[in-house]
Enzyme design. Sequence first.
Site, mmCIF file in Angstrom:
data_model
loop_
_atom_site.group_PDB
_atom_site.id
_atom_site.type_symbol
_atom_site.label_atom_id
_atom_site.label_comp_id
_atom_site.label_asym_id
_atom_site.label_seq_id
_atom_site.Cartn_x
_atom_site.Cartn_y
_atom_site.Cartn_z
ATOM 1 N N ARG A 26 0.826 -1.224 0.000
ATOM 2 C CA ARG A 26 0.000 0.000 0.000
ATOM 3 C C ARG A 26 0.857 1.269 0.000
ATOM 4 N NH1 ARG A 26 -5.660 -0.786 1.590
ATOM 5 N NH2 ARG A 26 -6.112 -2.696 0.498
ATOM 6 N N ARG A 30 -3.285 6.109 1.378
ATOM 7 C CA ARG A 30 -3.779 7.331 2.026
ATOM 8 C C ARG A 30 -2.853 7.991 3.029
ATOM 9 N NH1 ARG A 30 -8.964 4.281 3.716
ATOM 10 N NH2 ARG A 30 -7.347 2.718 3.521
ATOM 11 N N ARG A 39 -6.938 11.951 -4.506
ATOM 12 C CA ARG A 39 -8.154 11.219 -4.116
ATOM 13 C C ARG A 39 -9.342 12.172 -3.925
ATOM 14 N NH1 ARG A 39 -11.950 8.689 -3.719
ATOM 15 N NH2 ARG A 39 -12.554 6.978 -2.336
ATOM 16 N N ASP A 76 -6.583 -2.534 -7.519
ATOM 17 C CA ASP A 76 -7.134 -3.223 -6.344
ATOM 18 C C ASP A 76 -7.444 -4.666 -6.716
ATOM 19 O OD1 ASP A 76 -8.194 -2.331 -3.492
ATOM 20 O OD2 ASP A 76 -9.462 -3.950 -4.243
ATOM 21 N N TYR A 153 -14.876 -11.732 -0.614
ATOM 22 C CA TYR A 153 -15.571 -10.445 -0.836
ATOM 23 C C TYR A 153 -16.799 -10.626 -1.719
ATOM 24 C CZ TYR A 153 -11.687 -8.043 1.370
ATOM 25 O OH TYR A 153 -10.766 -7.611 2.285
HETATM 26 O O1 CP3 Z 1 0.070 -1.617 -2.522
HETATM 27 C C1 CP3 Z 1 -0.232 -0.685 -3.292
HETATM 28 O O2 CP3 Z 1 0.119 0.504 -3.100
HETATM 29 C C2 CP3 Z 1 -0.988 -1.023 -4.561
HETATM 30 C C3 CP3 Z 1 -2.397 -0.794 -4.541
HETATM 31 C C4 CP3 Z 1 -3.316 -1.736 -3.768
HETATM 32 C C5 CP3 Z 1 -4.557 -1.277 -3.238
HETATM 33 N N1 CP3 Z 1 -5.218 -2.367 -2.745
HETATM 34 C C6 CP3 Z 1 -5.034 0.113 -3.277
HETATM 35 C C7 CP3 Z 1 -6.138 0.532 -2.383
HETATM 36 C C8 CP3 Z 1 -3.208 -3.106 -3.502
HETATM 37 C C9 CP3 Z 1 -2.065 -4.078 -3.780
HETATM 38 C C10 CP3 Z 1 -4.433 -3.489 -2.871
HETATM 39 C C11 CP3 Z 1 -4.714 -4.882 -2.481
HETATM 40 C C12 CP3 Z 1 -5.942 -5.187 -1.731
HETATM 41 N N2 CP3 Z 1 -7.173 -4.595 -1.845
HETATM 42 C C13 CP3 Z 1 -6.057 -6.243 -0.807
HETATM 43 C C14 CP3 Z 1 -4.974 -7.225 -0.455
HETATM 44 C C15 CP3 Z 1 -3.965 -6.669 0.477
HETATM 45 C C16 CP3 Z 1 -4.504 -6.316 1.825
HETATM 46 O O3 CP3 Z 1 -4.485 -5.101 2.134
HETATM 47 O O4 CP3 Z 1 -4.929 -7.205 2.544
HETATM 48 C C17 CP3 Z 1 -7.372 -6.234 -0.311
HETATM 49 C C18 CP3 Z 1 -7.960 -7.178 0.725
HETATM 50 C C19 CP3 Z 1 -8.076 -5.198 -0.984
HETATM 51 C C20 CP3 Z 1 -9.512 -4.841 -0.842
HETATM 52 C C21 CP3 Z 1 -9.677 -3.462 -0.356
HETATM 53 N N3 CP3 Z 1 -9.391 -2.324 -1.086
HETATM 54 C C22 CP3 Z 1 -10.182 -3.051 0.902
HETATM 55 C C23 CP3 Z 1 -10.613 -3.991 2.008
HETATM 56 C C24 CP3 Z 1 -10.192 -1.658 0.899
HETATM 57 C C25 CP3 Z 1 -10.769 -0.756 1.962
HETATM 58 C C26 CP3 Z 1 -9.983 -0.767 3.184
HETATM 59 C C27 CP3 Z 1 -8.741 0.048 3.053
HETATM 60 O O5 CP3 Z 1 -7.667 -0.422 3.452
HETATM 61 O O6 CP3 Z 1 -8.875 1.163 2.559
HETATM 62 C C28 CP3 Z 1 -9.642 -1.206 -0.343
HETATM 63 C C29 CP3 Z 1 -9.436 0.191 -0.781
HETATM 64 C C30 CP3 Z 1 -8.083 0.590 -1.282
HETATM 65 N N4 CP3 Z 1 -7.275 -0.156 -2.089
HETATM 66 C C31 CP3 Z 1 -7.433 1.840 -1.050
HETATM 67 C C32 CP3 Z 1 -6.229 1.815 -1.742
HETATM 68 C C33 CP3 Z 1 -5.206 2.914 -1.854
HETATM 69 C C34 CP3 Z 1 -8.032 3.005 -0.261
HETATM 70 C C35 CP3 Z 1 -9.199 3.543 -0.985
HETATM 71 C C36 CP3 Z 1 -9.355 5.041 -0.887
HETATM 72 O O7 CP3 Z 1 -8.399 5.787 -1.141
HETATM 73 O O8 CP3 Z 1 -10.499 5.457 -0.622
#
Ligand code: CP3
Length: 352
Positions: A26, A30, A39, A76, A153
């Site tokens: 990540r 954020r 964003r 994502d 999911y």
């Molecule tokens: O690592 C990186 O910088 C690459 C981008 C990336 C995102 N999500 C961007 C994101 C990667 C590799 C993911 C993987 C992801 N997404 C996983 C597996 C890794 C982990 O964290 O367990 C999972 C389970 C998700 C599903 C997901 N996406 C959730 C549960 C959420 C909401 C909770 C949270 O952490 O925000 C997201 C949203 C998300 N994915 C954001 C980002 C930058 C935040 C969204 C926003 O900016 O509003």
Amino acid sequence: MKLQNNRLLEALSCRAVDSTPIWIMRQAGRYLPEYRAIRSKYSKFLDMCQNPDIACEITMLPLKRYDLDAAILFSDILILPTAMGMDLHFESGLGPIFSKPIESVKDIENLSDFEPAEKLSYVGKAVENIISELNNKLPLIGFAGSPWTVATYMIEGGSSKQFSKVKGLLYKNPQAMHQLLEYLAKHTTKYLQMQIDAGAHVVMLFDTWGGILTDPNYLEFSLAYMQKIIDALRQKASKIPVILFTKNGGRSLLEISNTGCNAVGLDWTADIGSAAKLMSDKIALQGNLDPCVLYAGPTTIREEVKWILDVFHGRNGHIFNLGHGIHPDIEPDNVQVMIDAVREYSSISRNL
Ligand code: CP3
């Protein structure tokens, strides 16, 4: 052509490096004010993922700020189900929400085949843009969710605490569960292949929820499908390095390392030194600083980084990372402290 910074690929091949490579799960998220600024211009998170120029711009943000050893595609794991026609949105505080989750065996039977290269061509375009922007300086990591994690999911409809629906289905109707996982594995393979064809140097499978299963069920419903993906990728892109990360997968590390992956990602609950002793020295390890260490001050951050590097000392094939994604309220300066500590201590231990 050889990359200017080849540390990640060298470490994935378990060859010696001048300094332990580091990237952060990540890393483009954020916690970065520059991410939050972009964003705030978009009401929907998915709009950013679907725009290859924005996805490229966001991917580059952490690399402008820090001396990291890899880029990771901004996207994502839940993009894949959107290509199956599942409606997805993200709500602040709640995370991902599917408006019509999979509720019945009929829903599983009704899933139709699609070509990720067509439906998700914007991801392929984002990868191409990033590769051109990186200009051979750093490797790019492409990724997908594991079939099991994506299925959680799709069936729960979003994030979950008990996983009652998806685990309920697994026990009530294992055949239907297998049918869904088979379908996901097939399309995930094609999706990753598209990212590789577009130029990704490494691919990573995120299995965030494999650790909620019993050991035998983990092998049958999660690992087996990641294995299928790795086997299928090996047939086409035989040399592409694969990183496999199961959060809370510490009980099955040997089985994970036997899938043919190049690196095993560890969350912070695993002891990286014991993991290294357990596995073949041809398998690299990625991790595994507790993301909450970054709430502490510089002295603690430096001590905790040093501890991980010390425990690993003497073996090639370490990729430094957090044990899970960086929290959104981490102070960006603390990330710099972690990176500096990795550089300092890993080069000292190499010169001993
Ligand atoms: O690592 C990186 O910088 C690459 C981008 C990336 C995102 N999500 C961007 C994101 C990667 C590799 C993911 C993987 C992801 N997404 C996983 C597996 C890794 C982990 O964290 O367990 C999972 C389970 C998700 C599903 C997901 N996406 C959730 C549960 C959420 C909401 C909770 C949270 O952490 O925000 C997201 C949203 C998300 N994915 C954001 C980002 C930058 C935040 C969204 C926003 O900016 O509003």
